[in-house]
Design a protein around this motif. Structure first.
Motif, mmCIF file in Angstrom:
data_model
loop_
_atom_site.group_PDB
_atom_site.id
_atom_site.type_symbol
_atom_site.label_atom_id
_atom_site.label_comp_id
_atom_site.label_asym_id
_atom_site.label_seq_id
_atom_site.Cartn_x
_atom_site.Cartn_y
_atom_site.Cartn_z
ATOM 1 N N ALA A 34 28.558 8.689 9.955
ATOM 2 C CA ALA A 34 29.748 9.417 10.389
ATOM 3 C C ALA A 34 29.392 10.843 10.815
ATOM 4 O O ALA A 34 29.901 11.353 11.821
ATOM 5 N N GLN A 37 27.718 10.823 14.159
ATOM 6 C CA GLN A 37 28.641 10.474 15.234
ATOM 7 C C GLN A 37 29.795 11.452 15.364
ATOM 8 O O GLN A 37 30.714 11.224 16.152
ATOM 9 N N ARG A 39 32.120 12.218 13.092
ATOM 10 C CA ARG A 39 33.333 11.772 12.415
ATOM 11 C C ARG A 39 33.329 12.273 10.979
ATOM 12 O O ARG A 39 32.301 12.688 10.454
ATOM 13 N N GLN A 40 34.500 12.212 10.356
ATOM 14 C CA GLN A 40 34.586 12.612 8.950
ATOM 15 C C GLN A 40 34.017 11.526 8.053
ATOM 16 O O GLN A 40 33.289 11.815 7.114
#
Length: 315
Positions: A34, A37, A39-40
């Motif tokens: 994540a 990428q 993201r969280q």
């Protein structure tokens, strides 16, 4: 009398460590992916919450299921629990070093796969049959790569005992950078990715019926049985990661009780580096089409064969 008791305690401690740590490793992979990428991502402890929720629920069993379906989770988990004691994780020798070697380890993985494949076929589910057939097809290519890589690594030691292999590498540390060992490490890494069903061979986070392999065999399970299967699958992943560490980076193993804290710290550091590598591979590659997987595993077999030839000719 004290030596068997201490070995029994070591076996219990090693198995408990791997069982407790297995969901966290999967949570760490998801978390790092994540971050890579942008993201969280889920919380690091999310796999533990999911497994505890499943273990607290009762399962539903199809009226067409036989005892094979009911006993497969216990058999599957027991096979990986035994395999976890064959690998020297913190202490040398491994708890079951005198009871099995690398061949027995691969055999336990094959037995677990056989039990789960039968369970996938048992209820006559279309998805279960598809997942079982794909799992067996991939295993037919992954297992030779694992065996060839293990033989290439074991050639110098003259035996397939995992403790002996890691102990030899501790004495001859320069051999870790030999071309044959690097080829064997690459082959085993590809095979481990296939065995654990990770990208690019499979995507453990998807539930699309056209792409499922391992998940297809679990669709008929629910509740406590599903939780046991999922936890055992995560244990399998950690055992394979530990095997990579034991064969190619065994530095830091404990030989006395006083060395155990340092051995635990060294293992966690090496495991963290391997988890980061797996996360990087998954974030930078896409899932292969099912017809392209044999080419990847064929490359792993080719690397293992080259490693074995290099050991025979040069060594």
């Amino acid at each position: 009398m004290s030596e068997p008791v201490s070995m029994l305690g070591l076996a219990i401690a090693q198995l408990a460590l791997l069982v407790v740590l297995a969901p966290g490793v999967n949570g760490a992979i998801k978390r790092i992916k994540a971050i890579l990428q942008g993201r969280q991502g889920p919380p690091l402890l999310q796999p533990y919450f999911d497994l505890v929720k499943l273990l607290r629920k009762d399962g539903l069993v199809s009226e067409h299921a036989s005892p094979v379906f009911r006993w497969a989770p216990a058999f599957y988990a027991a096979a990986f629990a035994t395999a976890a004691l064959l690998v020297p994780v913190l202490w040398s020798p491994a708890p079951l070093a005198g009871w099995g070697d690398a061949i027995a380890l691969v055999g336990l993985f094959a037995l677990a796969r056989f039990a789960l494949s039968l369970a996938g076929l048992d209820t006559a589910s279309a998805f279960g049959g598809m997942g079982s057939s794909r799992e067996v097809a991939i295993a037919a290519l992954a297992e030779p790569a694992v065996l060839l890589a293990l033989v290439a690594v074991a050639w110098r030691t003259g035996g397939t005992d995992l403790t002996g292999i890691s102990g030899w590498l501790l004495v001859h540390s320069a051999a870790a950078l030999a071309p044959s060992q690097l080829l064997a490490a690459g082959a085993l890494l590809i095979a481990v990715i296939a065995e654990t069903g990770r990208v690019p061979v499979d995507n453990p986070d998807t539930h699309l019926e056209l792409t499922m392999v391992h998940e297809g065999m679990l669709l008929e399970y629910s509740g406590r049985a599903l939780g046991i299967l999922m936890w055992a699958g995560l244990l399998k992943q950690l055992v394979l990661f530990s095997l990579l560490i034991a064969l190619f980076a065994p530095f830091g193993l404990a030989f006395t009780p006083a060395d155990l804290p340092l051995a635990l710290a060294a293992f966690l550091v090496k495991l963290g580096m391997l988890v980061a590598l797996i996360s990087l591979i998954e974030s930078s590659s896409a899932k292969l089409r099912i017809l392209k997987v044999p080419e990847l595993l064929g490359a792993a077999c080719a690397l293992a064969v080259l490693a074995l030839i290099a050991e025979v000719v040069v060594g």
